[in-house]
Design a protein around this motif. Structure first.
Motif, PDB file in Angstrom:
ATOM      1  N   GLU A  83      34.066 -19.583  21.579  1.00  0.00           N
ATOM      2  CA  GLU A  83      34.666 -18.752  22.618  1.00  0.00           C
ATOM      3  C   GLU A  83      36.168 -18.864  22.632  1.00  0.00           C
ATOM      4  O   GLU A  83      36.827 -18.552  23.609  1.00  0.00           O
ATOM      5  CB  GLU A  83      34.112 -19.161  23.979  1.00  0.00           C
ATOM      6  CG  GLU A  83      32.658 -18.789  24.125  1.00  0.00           C
ATOM      7  CD  GLU A  83      32.001 -19.633  25.193  1.00  0.00           C
ATOM      8  OE1 GLU A  83      32.509 -19.618  26.315  1.00  0.00           O
ATOM      9  OE2 GLU A  83      31.020 -20.310  24.869  1.00  0.00           O
ATOM     10  N   GLU A 126      38.175 -15.952  23.975  1.00  0.00           N
ATOM     11  CA  GLU A 126      37.836 -15.341  25.262  1.00  0.00           C
ATOM     12  C   GLU A 126      38.877 -15.626  26.348  1.00  0.00           C
ATOM     13  O   GLU A 126      39.345 -16.757  26.504  1.00  0.00           O
ATOM     14  CB  GLU A 126      36.469 -15.842  25.735  1.00  0.00           C
ATOM     15  CG  GLU A 126      35.320 -15.231  24.963  1.00  0.00           C
ATOM     16  CD  GLU A 126      35.197 -13.725  25.191  1.00  0.00           C
ATOM     17  OE1 GLU A 126      35.426 -13.265  26.324  1.00  0.00           O
ATOM     18  OE2 GLU A 126      34.865 -13.026  24.214  1.00  0.00           O
ATOM     19  N   TYR A 185      37.946 -10.044  25.859  1.00  0.00           N
ATOM     20  CA  TYR A 185      37.001 -10.289  26.938  1.00  0.00           C
ATOM     21  C   TYR A 185      35.687  -9.644  26.544  1.00  0.00           C
ATOM     22  O   TYR A 185      35.596  -8.417  26.476  1.00  0.00           O
ATOM     23  CB  TYR A 185      37.517  -9.688  28.252  1.00  0.00           C
ATOM     24  CG  TYR A 185      36.506  -9.779  29.352  1.00  0.00           C
ATOM     25  CD1 TYR A 185      36.305 -10.984  30.021  1.00  0.00           C
ATOM     26  CD2 TYR A 185      35.715  -8.689  29.671  1.00  0.00           C
ATOM     27  CE1 TYR A 185      35.341 -11.082  31.001  1.00  0.00           C
ATOM     28  CE2 TYR A 185      34.753  -8.783  30.663  1.00  0.00           C
ATOM     29  CZ  TYR A 185      34.567  -9.975  31.319  1.00  0.00           C
ATOM     30  OH  TYR A 185      33.609 -10.077  32.272  1.00  0.00           O
TER      31      TYR A 185
END
Ligand code: ADE
Length: 320
Positions: free
Chosen positions: A16, A19, A96
């Motif tokens: 991630e 992100e 995102y």
């Protein structure tokens, strides 16, 4: 959908790292709308615990984007994640795509749309607009504050034009390290950052180019397309080189549309017939020679990026 499953798989591999929490991103105003996404001017908190903000361009997928559009959106994201930063290529700052919720039992992340890409912001907009704005004799209005407006007459000289062309080639050279082609090079796909630095934006995927080409049929930059792309949907580094030849013409004409007197169908017909634009006034034979080699009908006759770079460098040193 299948696409969602694919991404979930990918995310577990990639982690991630990219992100950015949605609360750290603010959409300000809409810059452009495409068939499956919008581009917004926006702001982003540099870190979740800081008040420092960064200007960003936000590419936001439309709620009603088709499965194909979603696929292209994610393809672009993955390509951008894989690139090392380069000053002539727009950098991905973050994205995102997740909520961070894990679905019990299955162990997958749930995805919340709309997906967004946070991109390095290019203050001057497209190269096309930038060149038109700085056309000799053109005056542009600069808003200094709410009350005062100033007319500014700014100049770009031959050296600056050549250096912008060089920057585009440097960006294209960077992409070749990843075996990527640019695919829809034109003065409106290049962005200009502060100080007039040119940056490539919007990436395709080499593998899916034919399929993608059919999907984007209506919006392709026909005037910059190589004959083999027009007739057989063939795209590779050499068709990018062709487009670069047209771009050179556009640069020295301060953002004028190529083949200014013709409509798109005429352009197609003439280009497939081997016709090209004539040598412009004030254009040196060396520079026109470079354009002509770039837009050669035989892809193998077109110069390679390092050769183009060399020619431009020579022209630059002689333009003092
Ligand atoms: N339009 C599309 N992408 C952009 C960017 N990165 N900066 C400014 N305008 C844009």
């Amino acid at each position: 959908t299948d696409v969602n499953m694919e991404i979930q798989g990918q995310y577990r591999r990639l982690g991630e790292y990219w992100e950015i929490p949605k609360r750290d991103v603010r959409l300000m105003d809409l810059i452009a709308t495409g068939s499956y996404c919008e581009v917004w001017r926006g702001r982003m908190r540099k870190h979740s615990d800081s008040t420092d903000v960064l200007r960003v361009a936000i590419k936001k997928m439309l709620d009603d984007a088709s499965a194909v559009g979603r696929k292209y959106f994610l393809a672009e994201m993955e390509v951008m994640k894989s690139l090392k930063a380069h000053s002539n290529v727009i950098t991905l700052i973050g994205c995102y795509t997740l909520t961070g919720n894990v679905i019990p039992l299955i162990g997958c992340y749930t995805l919340t749309e709309p997906w967004m890409l946070m991109l390095e912001y290019a203050h001057e907009g497209t190269l096309q607009r930038y060149l038109q704005k700085h056309r000799p004799g053109a005056q542009h209005v600069e808003i200094q504050s709410q009350e005062s407006v100033r007319l500014k007459n700014s100049k770009i000289d031959a050296k600056k034009l050549l250096s912008m062309a060089t920057q585009v080639i440097n960006g294209l050279l960077h992409l070749t390290k990843y075996k990527l082609i640019y695919y829809r090079l034109s003065a409106s796909s290049i962005l200009v950052a502060k100080g007039g630095v040119c940056k490539l934006s919007g990436f395709g995927f080499q593998k899916e180019i034919t399929e993608r080409n059919i999907y984007e049929k209506e919006s392709l930059p026909v005037r910059c397309m190589a004959p083999e792309s027009l007739s057989q949907n063939i795209y590779d580094t050499r068709s990018d080189t062709y487009a670069f030849g047209i771009l050179l013409w556009q640069i020295i004409h301060f953002g004028q549309v190529p083949y200014p007197t013709m409509d798109i169908n005429e352009v197609k017909e003439k280009v497939l017939n081997g016709e090209r634009m004539p040598q412009p006034q004030h254009c040196s034979p060396q520079l026109f020679g470079l354009m002509e080699r770039c837009w050669s009908g035989d892809p193998d006759q077109r110069p390679l990026y390092p050769d183009i770079l060399q020619t431009l460098t020579t022209l630059l040193t002689h333009s003092d």
